[in-house]
Design an enzyme around this catalytic site. Structure first.
Site, PDB file in Angstrom:
ATOM      1  N   LYS A 193       0.862  -1.190   0.000  1.00 47.78           N
ATOM      2  CA  LYS A 193       0.000   0.000   0.000  1.00 47.78           C
ATOM      3  C   LYS A 193       0.898   1.240   0.000  1.00 47.78           C
ATOM      4  O   LYS A 193       1.337   1.705   1.054  1.00 47.78           O
ATOM      5  CB  LYS A 193      -0.893  -0.020   1.242  1.00 47.78           C
ATOM      6  CG  LYS A 193      -2.222   0.658   1.078  1.00 47.78           C
ATOM      7  CD  LYS A 193      -2.147   2.137   0.850  1.00 47.78           C
ATOM      8  CE  LYS A 193      -1.902   2.919   2.113  1.00 47.78           C
ATOM      9  NZ  LYS A 193      -1.651   4.363   1.820  1.00 47.78           N
ATOM     10  N   GLU A 266       7.863   0.604  12.080  1.00 50.10           N
ATOM     11  CA  GLU A 266       9.004   1.534  11.948  1.00 50.10           C
ATOM     12  C   GLU A 266       8.414   2.935  11.967  1.00 50.10           C
ATOM     13  O   GLU A 266       7.832   3.375  10.975  1.00 50.10           O
ATOM     14  CB  GLU A 266       9.740   1.295  10.618  1.00 50.10           C
ATOM     15  CG  GLU A 266      10.382  -0.064  10.490  1.00 50.10           C
ATOM     16  CD  GLU A 266      11.739  -0.136  11.175  1.00 50.10           C
ATOM     17  OE1 GLU A 266      12.175   0.871  11.759  1.00 50.10           O
ATOM     18  OE2 GLU A 266      12.347  -1.218  11.139  1.00 50.10           O
ATOM     19  N   CYS A 301      13.388   9.699   8.300  1.00 49.09           N
ATOM     20  CA  CYS A 301      13.040   9.306   9.674  1.00 49.09           C
ATOM     21  C   CYS A 301      14.216   9.474  10.616  1.00 49.09           C
ATOM     22  O   CYS A 301      14.050   9.861  11.763  1.00 49.09           O
ATOM     23  CB  CYS A 301      12.517   7.881   9.706  1.00 49.09           C
ATOM     24  SG  CYS A 301      13.683   6.672   9.054  1.00 49.09           S
ATOM     25  N   GLU A 402       8.430  15.771  16.401  1.00 48.03           N
ATOM     26  CA  GLU A 402       9.162  15.424  15.179  1.00 48.03           C
ATOM     27  C   GLU A 402       8.796  16.448  14.121  1.00 48.03           C
ATOM     28  O   GLU A 402       7.695  16.409  13.558  1.00 48.03           O
ATOM     29  CB  GLU A 402       8.758  14.023  14.710  1.00 48.03           C
ATOM     30  CG  GLU A 402       9.483  13.605  13.450  1.00 48.03           C
ATOM     31  CD  GLU A 402       8.928  12.326  12.814  1.00 48.03           C
ATOM     32  OE1 GLU A 402       7.701  12.136  12.801  1.00 48.03           O
ATOM     33  OE2 GLU A 402       9.743  11.540  12.314  1.00 48.03           O
TER      34      GLU A 402
END
Ligand code: NAD
Length: 511
Positions: A193, A266, A301, A402
């Site tokens: 996906k 993750e 990330c 973040e």
């Protein structure tokens, strides 16, 4: 700033491929395109008026079909010897190599990163496939766990079944293959996906790879939350590799609970870099940290998201770092003079712009530096110059959240204990780095950081290769990806016990 997007007239270069724009990312199951209720435009973040392509917004029905086909293909693929699975994966990797150039250009157009970064991303698919073909032997035979007069016990790794791989927009091809390659090698069938925000290059890559696999082994259902949730919640999906934000990871955990799916998460990061008193603070260190912060416009990330500098070096570091950030040239990633591209999509641009505005309004010092490559067309894209934040509260949102954009706080600390406390004062724990000219000092601090990975004197692309376990602690995830860790994460360890003497087992006559 946004006008309705128009289809670009520029065809992607034919070198080694025949991609033309606008591109399409359909639902593709067993080599067949499935109809969907709606399509969504994919625009170029460097020129938001340019339509790069369209993405099928797959729904639960599409997922159901893809999973049913993958389920039907599972037994045959699982029974194929690992070496034969690896051979097909290697052939797919070889086919991809011919298309890297045009695919990287397509990814730059839809995602924004500069070309060398998208070449790395797209090239990652072949690289990761090839790495896993090299470890097929691990699966070839069961291991003897114990063998003695009582009998023999083996352990072996078995595939789990249909595996869902749910992908974010920031490094879509590379991250997808970190799940796809180990899952395929292990004998699982896979439904991918892609993010609706960067589905085009990944869709092309998957089409090419699927052509080298038996029908139904690899399918793709692009779309948004609906398609992702349908995969995570599907009762015939046994495993989900999810890469994305922490909040969506929590949703995936809930969705996956129905049939107790095995999940690898993750998730987001807020990586600290700690520049110790024993560091040599010079331009080389500042340049290296600029790479660590602003790669892909801060949208990796494990880009550095917070910098802590010993107070003896803080002022000097801030000057050198800001000067190095000032050398970044921001523009269209297709232009080789650009060293940093735009922010990848409107939602992220608004989020980061708002964060910078609020940080400035709070009284912190925000220095926005760098060069606009093409000031005349600046407002046509989602461009942000790099920003450096100082004089900021350690609990300000620019430090604790973040940011995932080209802005970073630089904060002082007094000693190692304070540096470790500040670094660990977060819900995240993906990666971290410690910078020092004294290796033992750096190692001692590194081992106290709560994160899945700690780098010494580096923190960027290449530092975490495919063979090396990678993953987060706390809110940054569950499980480890990359290397054999990922292969283990998509197999079940089965124990086979063949006893020839059971006389010593407990029982009423033998306690
Ligand atoms: P996101 O969480 O918004 O989306 C990730 C994927 O999940 C997309 O494909 C999305 O369509 C899908 N999705 C959305 N809702 C869902 C649901 N309810 N169930 C299942 N799937 C759903 O993340 P993003 O904005 O695309 O990516 C950025 C985030 O990813 C950042 O937080 C970044 O740190 C993280 N990330 C982590 C790693 C890592 O290795 N730890 C790597 C890259 C990115």
């Amino acid at each position: 700033m946004d006008r309705p997007p128009t289809a670009t007239t520029t065809a992607a270069p034919a070198a080694g491929g025949s991609l033309s724009l606008p591109a399409r990312a359909p639902v593709l199951v067993a080599g067949e395109e499935l109809p969907v209720d709606s399509w969504s435009p994919v625009v170029n973040p460097a020129r938001t008026g340019e339509l790069v392509g369209e993405v099928a917004m797959g729904g639960a029905e599409n997922v159901d079909r893809a999973v049913a086909v993958a389920h039907a293909a599972f037994r045959g693929w699982a029974a194929t010897p690992p070496a034969a699975r690896a051979e097909r994966m290697a052939a797919a990797a070889a086919a991809l190599a011919e298309h890297n150039g045009p695919l990287a250009e397509l990814l730059t157009r839809e995602q924004g990163k500069v070309l060398w970064e998208t070449r790395l991303d797209v090239g990652g698919a072949g690289h990761i496939l090839n790495w896993y073909t090299g470890v097929a032997d691990v699966l070839a035979e069961d291991e003897v766990f114990r063998s003695d007069a009582r009998g023999t016990i083996w352990t072996g790794r078995r595939p789990m079944g249909v595996t869902g791989v749910i992908v974010p927009w920031n490094s879509p091809v590379y991250l997808a293959f970190l799940g796809i390659a180990p899952a395929l090698l292990a004998g699982n069938t896979v439904v991918v996906k892609p993010s609706e925000l960067a589905p085009l290059a990944l869709g092309e890559v998957l089409r090419i790879v699927a052509e080298h696999l038996p029908e139904g082994v690899l399918s793709v259902v692009p779309g948004g939350r609906e398609a992702g949730a349908a995969i995570a919640g599907h009762r015939l999906v046994r495993k989900v590799f999810f890469t994305g934000s922490t909040s969506t990871g929590q949703a995936v955990m809930r969705e996956a609970a129905g049939n107790l799916k095995n999940i690898s998460l993750e998730l987001g990061g807020n990586d600290p870099a700690i520049v110790l008193e024993s560091a040599r603070v010079d331009d080389a260190l500042a340049e290296e940290l600029v790479r660590s912060v602003y790669s892909a416009s801060g949208q990796i990330c494990f880009d550095v998201k917070r910098v802590y500098v010993h107070r003896a070096h803080h002022a000097e570091f801030l000057e050198r770092f800001t000067a190095a950030a000032d050398r970044l040239v921001v523009g269209n990633g297709l232009d080789p003079r650009a060293t940093m591209g735009p922010v990848s999509n409107r939602a992220q641009f608004d989020k980061v712009s708002g964060l910078i505005e609020r940080t400035r309004a709070s009284g912190a010092t925000v220095r926005t530096v760098g060069t606009k490559l093409d000031p005349g067309s600046w407002d046509e894209g989602l461009f942000l110059l790099p920003s450096v934040v100082s004089d900021v509260d350690p609990r300000a949102e620019i430090v604790t959240d973040e940011q995932f954009g080209p802005v970073v706080p630089v904060l002082p600390f007094a000693d190692d204990d304070e540096a470790v406390a500040l670094a660990n004062d977060t819900e995240f724990g993906l990666a971290a780095s410690v910078w020092s000219a004294d290796r033992e000092h750096a190692l001692a601090v590194a081992r106290r950081i709560e994160s899945g990975t700690v780098f010494l004197n580096v923190h960027r692309y290449g530092a975490s290769d495919v063979s090396m376990p990678f993953g987060g602690v706390k809110g940054s995830g569950i499980g480890r990806g990359h290397g054999l860790a990922a292969l283990h994460a998509c197999t079940e360890l089965q124990t086979v016990a063949d006893y020839v003497d059971v006389s010593a087992f407990p029982g009423p006559d033998n306690r």
